[in-house]
Design a protein around this motif. Structure first.
Motif, short mmCIF file in Angstrom:
data_model
loop_
_atom_site.label_atom_id
_atom_site.label_comp_id
_atom_site.label_asym_id
_atom_site.label_seq_id
_atom_site.Cartn_x
_atom_site.Cartn_y
_atom_site.Cartn_z
N VAL A 36 0.85 -1.19 0.00
CA VAL A 36 0.00 0.00 0.00
C VAL A 36 0.89 1.24 0.00
O VAL A 36 1.90 1.29 0.69
N GLY A 37 0.54 2.21 -0.84
CA GLY A 37 1.31 3.43 -0.93
C GLY A 37 1.10 4.34 0.27
O GLY A 37 0.12 4.22 1.01
N ALA A 38 2.04 5.29 0.45
CA ALA A 38 2.00 6.19 1.59
C ALA A 38 1.28 7.49 1.24
O ALA A 38 1.01 7.78 0.07
N ARG A 39 0.98 8.28 2.27
CA ARG A 39 0.42 9.61 2.06
C ARG A 39 1.40 10.51 1.31
O ARG A 39 0.98 11.40 0.58
N PHE A 40 2.68 10.26 1.49
CA PHE A 40 3.71 11.12 0.92
C PHE A 40 4.38 10.44 -0.27
O PHE A 40 4.15 9.25 -0.54
N GLY A 41 5.22 11.18 -0.97
CA GLY A 41 5.95 10.62 -2.11
C GLY A 41 5.22 10.87 -3.42
O GLY A 41 4.08 11.34 -3.45
N PRO A 42 5.88 10.54 -4.54
CA PRO A 42 5.28 10.78 -5.86
C PRO A 42 4.18 9.76 -6.18
O PRO A 42 4.07 8.72 -5.53
N THR A 43 3.39 10.09 -7.20
CA THR A 43 2.36 9.17 -7.67
C THR A 43 2.99 8.07 -8.50
O THR A 43 3.86 8.32 -9.34
N LEU A 44 2.57 6.84 -8.26
CA LEU A 44 3.15 5.70 -8.96
C LEU A 44 2.57 5.55 -10.35
O LEU A 44 1.45 6.02 -10.65
N ILE A 88 10.80 10.03 -3.60
CA ILE A 88 10.84 8.60 -3.93
C ILE A 88 9.59 7.93 -3.36
O ILE A 88 9.07 8.35 -2.32
N PRO A 89 9.04 6.92 -4.06
CA PRO A 89 7.84 6.25 -3.55
C PRO A 89 8.13 5.42 -2.29
O PRO A 89 9.21 4.83 -2.16
N ALA A 90 7.18 5.42 -1.39
CA ALA A 90 7.27 4.62 -0.16
C ALA A 90 6.11 3.62 -0.15
O ALA A 90 4.96 4.00 -0.29
N ILE A 91 6.45 2.34 0.02
CA ILE A 91 5.46 1.26 -0.04
C ILE A 91 5.53 0.44 1.24
O ILE A 91 6.62 0.10 1.70
N MET A 92 4.37 0.14 1.79
CA MET A 92 4.30 -0.75 2.94
C MET A 92 4.04 -2.17 2.46
O MET A 92 3.13 -2.41 1.65
N LEU A 93 4.84 -3.14 2.95
CA LEU A 93 4.66 -4.55 2.63
C LEU A 93 4.31 -5.33 3.90
O LEU A 93 4.74 -4.95 4.99
N PRO A 94 3.53 -6.39 3.80
CA PRO A 94 3.24 -7.21 4.98
C PRO A 94 4.48 -7.95 5.47
O PRO A 94 5.45 -8.12 4.73
#
Length: 536
Positions: free
Chosen positions: A64-72, A153-159
């Motif tokens: 899931v993408g974060a509130r911050f960072g660029p659009t993927l 830079i994009p920030a992504i959360m992984l399980p």
């Protein structure tokens, strides 16, 4: 009516009523509670993370993408393939010791804020940061107050399990590459069109079946009443027991009973409880499938003798030979579905059992007049809104949607849904509709067709055509709302009930027929026997 038919029908009726809603899987997650600020105002979007290990395509993860960072990027072909490396230190709460040249960096959650980790990774030369959660769930990454949100830079959360797998590969000196992209869901999927047609077709078939049975029963009563006394008419009327009529009181009790069942499902949702629901669904589905098959086969002359030949079976009572022959096949079908219900093709069997169940209930359970139908649908209208929207404030989540998804059950939703896989959706999943969204309006729509047939009304001069068109339009509006609201669950009866009831009440008042619709449930028939036969 046989005891077992009545018993299973009542079980089915309770099962069908608990989930009158349409649910759509959330892909874009808006959250008004999560703080927003300049540079930290993205929507929470799911992200696909396909991987390649030592040059070979491997597992695709979902983050899931974060509130911050660029659009993927939304298309895979536009997403760059990037090498993955481990952060040193693992939490990235201080500047990484290893200087990076455009690699994606894998870090662990904790010890500092998400924006601190992302800023440190960007300063070290990373092209993306993948933050591993400390559980199997996905966490929404937001910004703290006064955070440095100028993150490019994009920030992504992984399980947690995905992070552990990737970490083991990197520790074993495997070369891991990945892509990050967030495909958009199509505005309209073919599955929703088929589901819409399936709901309308089910109500159409059930209404004609119910109206046919009601007209045949009326003809039989008219034949018996010809040259008979009033006492004989009354006796013949009380002897007819082919249906179960809903009363105003039972319609009012709907909210209490259905709410109790829903809360029980919510509180007891687990693997074993889903198994109980599967057993109940199989019992009702097998009974419904048998009833539908017997009725269908009885219309052919090859099966007429078997349909009228009755044998007595211990504990089950009198059963036709045709029903005895069909029952084992229906039971086998239900058992096979239960065993293979987790397979990709199991939705076909679930829909067959579900439609048969709805058809059976709609031809056994009836609304006697528009008054009862209005009370029932009004209660369902309030019930739907409360458990989809208002329950969020009491239980901190939508009870209806949690139950429909089958959260904490290890299953892809409970079986009391019609479902079709999304055919052109990059995220997959199913478009679903609760049984109650078909059954409850279907009771009123079937009543309108019975009323038309008993009054020998032409299609445009009657109520059924307009009622089913109003239902179809209300369900269509539901799907429009579902897509406009980014796939969030929608209570279908919020849209269906006003259209369906409003159409019948308005037409009845305009045609000065509302009194008969409201209380009697039958039109005036001065010469009933002749008129019923002339309409055949």
């Amino acid at each position: 009516m046989k005891f077992w038919t009545l018993f299973s029908s009542l079980i089915c009726f309770l099962i069908l009523l608990i989930l009158p809603q349409v649910y759509g899987g959330d892909i874009v997650h808006e959250d008004d509670k999560a703080p927003k600020q300049p540079g930290c105002d993205n929507s929470f979007v799911l992200v696909k993370v396909p991987t390649w290990v030592d040059g070979f395509e491997d597992v695709e993860y979902v983050g899931v993408g974060a509130r911050f960072g660029p659009t993927l990027e939304s298309k895979e072909k536009h997403a760059n393939r990037t090498k993955l490396t481990l952060a040193d230190p693992p939490d990235c709460c201080s500047p990484p010791r290893n200087k990076l040249t455009g690699e994606a960096i894998l870090v662990y959650r904790g010890n500092c804020s998400f924006t601190t980790k992302a800023n440190n990774a960007e300063d070290a030369g990373a092209s993306a940061i993948l933050i591993v959660n400390n559980s199997t769930e996905l966490f929404k990454m937001v910004c703290e107050t006064d955070a440095d949100t100028d993150i490019r830079i994009p920030a992504i959360m992984l399980p947690n399990d995905a992070g552990a797998t990737l970490e083991n590969l990197l520790y074993n000196d495997s070369s891991v590459y990945l892509q990050l992209y967030s495909p958009k869901r199509p505005a309209v999927d073919v599955a929703e069109v088929f589901l819409w047609l399936m709901a309308l077709g089910t109500i159409l078939c059930a209404s004609y079946w119910s109206a046919w049975n009601a007209r045949e029963a009326a003809i039989e009563r008219d034949k018996l009443s010809k040259d008979a006394s009033d006492e004989m008419v009354a006796a013949s009327g009380t002897g007819y027991s082919g249906f179960v009529d809903i009363s105003t009181g039972s319609a009012l009790l709907f909210v209490v009973i259905a709410s109790g069942f829903l809360v029980m499902l919510y509180k007891l949702m687990s693997v074993w409880f889903i198994d109980v629901l599967v057993v109940l669904f199989c019992i009702g589905g097998a009974e419904g499938l048998q009833t539908c098959l017997v009725a269908f086969l009885s219309s052919f002359k090859w099966f007429e003798h078997a349909a009228v030949t009755i044998v007595k079976v211990p504990f089950f009572g009198a059963i036709s030979c045709l029903a005895m022959a069909v029952s084992p096949l229906c039971i086998i079908f239900a058992v096979v579905w239960a065993v293979f219900r987790r397979e990709a093709y199991a939705w076909i069997g679930q829909d067959i059992l579900g439609i048969a169940l709805i058809l059976t209930v709609l031809q056994i359970v009836r609304v006697p007049n528009l008054k009862v139908g209005t009370v029932l649908l009004s209660c369902a209208f309030l019930y739907d809104i409360f458990w989809v929207f208002v329950s969020k404030y009491l239980f901190h989540e939508s009870v209806m949607i949690v139950v429909a998804r089958g959260d904490n059950s290890g299953e892809d939703g409970i079986p009391m849904l019609l479902k079709i896989p999304r055919m052109f959706d990059p995220w997959g999943g199913y478009s679903v509709i609760g049984f109650g969204d078909i059954l409850l309006p279907g009771l009123v729509i079937a009543f309108s067709l019975r009323y038309d047939w008993l009054g020998n009304k032409k299609i445009r001069a009657g109520y059924f055509l307009w009622a089913i068109c109003a239902y179809g339009f209300g369900l269509l509006i539901t799907y429009v709302a579902l897509n406009l609201m980014d796939g969030h669950g929608q209570p279908a009866l919020l849209y269906i009930v006003p259209f369906t009831l409003g159409t019948l009440l308005t037409l009845g008042k305009k045609r000065r027929d509302l009194k008969n619709l409201w209380s009697r449930g039958e039109p005036d028939r001065p010469c009933t026997h002749v008129r019923l036969h002339s309409s055949q």
